[in-house]
Design a protein around this motif. Structure first.
Motif, PDB file in Angstrom:
ATOM      1  N   ILE A  34       0.924  -1.079  -0.243  1.00  0.00           N
ATOM      2  CA  ILE A  34       0.089   0.071  -0.098  1.00  0.00           C
ATOM      3  C   ILE A  34       0.930   1.376   0.210  1.00  0.00           C
ATOM      4  O   ILE A  34       0.387   2.128  -0.606  1.00  0.00           O
ATOM      5  CB  ILE A  34      -1.067   0.087   1.222  1.00  0.00           C
ATOM      6  CG1 ILE A  34      -2.168  -1.194   0.878  1.00  0.00           C
ATOM      7  CG2 ILE A  34      -1.585   1.459   1.318  1.00  0.00           C
ATOM      8  CD1 ILE A  34      -2.914  -1.374   2.246  1.00  0.00           C
ATOM      9  N   THR A  35       1.982   1.215   0.941  1.00  0.00           N
ATOM     10  CA  THR A  35       2.948   2.367   0.690  1.00  0.00           C
ATOM     11  C   THR A  35       3.519   2.671  -0.584  1.00  0.00           C
ATOM     12  O   THR A  35       3.478   3.910  -1.020  1.00  0.00           O
ATOM     13  CB  THR A  35       3.912   2.008   1.866  1.00  0.00           C
ATOM     14  OG1 THR A  35       3.458   2.185   3.042  1.00  0.00           O
ATOM     15  CG2 THR A  35       4.974   3.327   1.878  1.00  0.00           C
ATOM     16  N   VAL A  36       3.924   1.567  -1.184  1.00  0.00           N
ATOM     17  CA  VAL A  36       4.558   1.877  -2.470  1.00  0.00           C
ATOM     18  C   VAL A  36       3.513   2.181  -3.568  1.00  0.00           C
ATOM     19  O   VAL A  36       3.617   3.170  -4.239  1.00  0.00           O
ATOM     20  CB  VAL A  36       5.247   0.730  -2.980  1.00  0.00           C
ATOM     21  CG1 VAL A  36       5.561   0.627  -4.350  1.00  0.00           C
ATOM     22  CG2 VAL A  36       6.422   0.272  -2.298  1.00  0.00           C
ATOM     23  N   TRP A  37       2.403   1.691  -3.530  1.00  0.00           N
ATOM     24  CA  TRP A  37       1.215   2.151  -4.327  1.00  0.00           C
ATOM     25  C   TRP A  37       0.806   3.502  -4.226  1.00  0.00           C
ATOM     26  O   TRP A  37       0.841   4.201  -5.176  1.00  0.00           O
ATOM     27  CB  TRP A  37      -0.062   1.341  -4.121  1.00  0.00           C
ATOM     28  CG  TRP A  37      -1.219   1.592  -4.840  1.00  0.00           C
ATOM     29  CD1 TRP A  37      -2.210   2.552  -4.605  1.00  0.00           C
ATOM     30  CD2 TRP A  37      -1.507   0.837  -6.223  1.00  0.00           C
ATOM     31  NE1 TRP A  37      -3.429   2.397  -5.483  1.00  0.00           N
ATOM     32  CE2 TRP A  37      -2.620   1.609  -6.446  1.00  0.00           C
ATOM     33  CE3 TRP A  37      -1.115  -0.281  -6.798  1.00  0.00           C
ATOM     34  CZ2 TRP A  37      -3.410   1.176  -7.777  1.00  0.00           C
ATOM     35  CZ3 TRP A  37      -1.679  -0.461  -7.825  1.00  0.00           C
ATOM     36  CH2 TRP A  37      -2.805   0.296  -8.267  1.00  0.00           C
ATOM     37  N   ARG A  38       1.016   4.101  -3.018  1.00  0.00           N
ATOM     38  CA  ARG A  38       0.437   5.472  -2.700  1.00  0.00           C
ATOM     39  C   ARG A  38       1.881   6.447  -3.155  1.00  0.00           C
ATOM     40  O   ARG A  38       1.439   7.405  -3.529  1.00  0.00           O
ATOM     41  CB  ARG A  38       0.494   5.773  -1.125  1.00  0.00           C
ATOM     42  CG  ARG A  38      -1.084   5.216  -0.680  1.00  0.00           C
ATOM     43  CD  ARG A  38      -1.081   5.351   0.678  1.00  0.00           C
ATOM     44  NE  ARG A  38      -2.602   5.077   1.218  1.00  0.00           N
ATOM     45  CZ  ARG A  38      -2.653   4.940   2.411  1.00  0.00           C
ATOM     46  NH1 ARG A  38      -2.217   5.403   3.364  1.00  0.00           N
ATOM     47  NH2 ARG A  38      -4.206   4.430   2.805  1.00  0.00           N
ATOM     48  N   LEU A  39       2.822   5.852  -3.019  1.00  0.00           N
ATOM     49  CA  LEU A  39       3.922   6.602  -3.275  1.00  0.00           C
ATOM     50  C   LEU A  39       4.172   6.984  -4.849  1.00  0.00           C
ATOM     51  O   LEU A  39       4.289   8.015  -5.537  1.00  0.00           O
ATOM     52  CB  LEU A  39       5.349   6.082  -3.032  1.00  0.00           C
ATOM     53  CG  LEU A  39       5.641   5.890  -1.715  1.00  0.00           C
ATOM     54  CD1 LEU A  39       7.034   5.057  -1.235  1.00  0.00           C
ATOM     55  CD2 LEU A  39       6.064   7.523  -1.163  1.00  0.00           C
ATOM     56  N   LEU A  40       3.701   5.798  -5.548  1.00  0.00           N
ATOM     57  CA  LEU A  40       3.849   5.811  -7.096  1.00  0.00           C
ATOM     58  C   LEU A  40       2.614   6.625  -7.466  1.00  0.00           C
ATOM     59  O   LEU A  40       2.708   7.473  -8.337  1.00  0.00           O
ATOM     60  CB  LEU A  40       3.812   4.535  -7.933  1.00  0.00           C
ATOM     61  CG  LEU A  40       4.946   3.672  -7.575  1.00  0.00           C
ATOM     62  CD1 LEU A  40       4.784   2.164  -8.072  1.00  0.00           C
ATOM     63  CD2 LEU A  40       6.154   4.392  -8.411  1.00  0.00           C
ATOM     64  N   GLN A  41       1.562   6.814  -6.773  1.00  0.00           N
ATOM     65  CA  GLN A  41       0.390   7.449  -7.331  1.00  0.00           C
ATOM     66  C   GLN A  41       0.682   8.955  -7.058  1.00  0.00           C
ATOM     67  O   GLN A  41       0.243   9.904  -7.712  1.00  0.00           O
ATOM     68  CB  GLN A  41      -0.955   7.213  -6.389  1.00  0.00           C
ATOM     69  CG  GLN A  41      -1.546   6.067  -6.850  1.00  0.00           C
ATOM     70  CD  GLN A  41      -2.944   5.931  -6.070  1.00  0.00           C
ATOM     71  OE1 GLN A  41      -2.771   6.048  -4.662  1.00  0.00           O
ATOM     72  NE2 GLN A  41      -3.939   5.379  -6.472  1.00  0.00           N
ATOM     73  N   ALA A  42       1.571   9.380  -6.127  1.00  0.00           N
ATOM     74  CA  ALA A  42       2.131  10.754  -5.918  1.00  0.00           C
ATOM     75  C   ALA A  42       3.044  11.486  -6.747  1.00  0.00           C
ATOM     76  O   ALA A  42       2.799  12.575  -7.148  1.00  0.00           O
ATOM     77  CB  ALA A  42       2.678  10.863  -4.487  1.00  0.00           C
ATOM     78  N   VAL A  43       3.776  10.408  -7.613  1.00  0.00           N
ATOM     79  CA  VAL A  43       4.833  10.855  -8.534  1.00  0.00           C
ATOM     80  C   VAL A  43       4.381  10.273 -10.035  1.00  0.00           C
ATOM     81  O   VAL A  43       5.018  11.175 -11.044  1.00  0.00           O
ATOM     82  CB  VAL A  43       6.249  10.405  -8.278  1.00  0.00           C
ATOM     83  CG1 VAL A  43       6.729  10.870  -6.601  1.00  0.00           C
ATOM     84  CG2 VAL A  43       6.321   8.673  -8.043  1.00  0.00           C
ATOM     85  N   MET A  44       3.275   9.886 -10.298  1.00  0.00           N
ATOM     86  CA  MET A  44       2.896   9.522 -11.529  1.00  0.00           C
ATOM     87  C   MET A  44       1.744   9.514 -11.848  1.00  0.00           C
ATOM     88  O   MET A  44       0.723   9.436 -10.977  1.00  0.00           O
ATOM     89  CB  MET A  44       3.524   7.956 -12.066  1.00  0.00           C
ATOM     90  CG  MET A  44       4.802   7.745 -11.908  1.00  0.00           C
ATOM     91  SD  MET A  44       5.255   5.935 -12.525  1.00  0.00           S
ATOM     92  CE  MET A  44       6.649   6.376 -13.237  1.00  0.00           C
TER      93      MET A  44
END
Length: 77
Positions: A38-48
């Motif tokens: 979930i953390t990686v999913w949210r990080l990628l949503q924030a930058v892409m």
């Protein structure tokens, strides 16, 4: 919070890049999740954006997509 900006002068480009990396790390450190996925999913949503994400996967296999693991961004995730 400071904005991610870059000056057009070549002499300031490296300093600008380092400043933006620090700001990006600060912003990304505020994003969390219940587990790693979930953390990686949210990080990628924030930058892409979704349109950009459609052209990437982690390994870049398949001939059509590029690898996220090869980007400078991957060291911040």
């Amino acid at each position: 919070m400071s904005r991610l900006v870059c000056h057009r002068g070549h002499s300031r480009m490296w300093k600008c890049w380092r400043r933006n990396c620090k700001l990006l790390c600060r912003r990304l450190s505020l994003i969390g999740g219940a587990d790693l996925k979930i953390t990686v999913w949210r990080l990628l949503q924030a930058v892409m954006t979704n349109a950009l994400a459609c052209h990437y996967n982690w390994a870049g296999r398949g001939g059509v997509k590029r690898a996220i693991s090869g980007l400078a961004l991957s060291s911040h995730l």
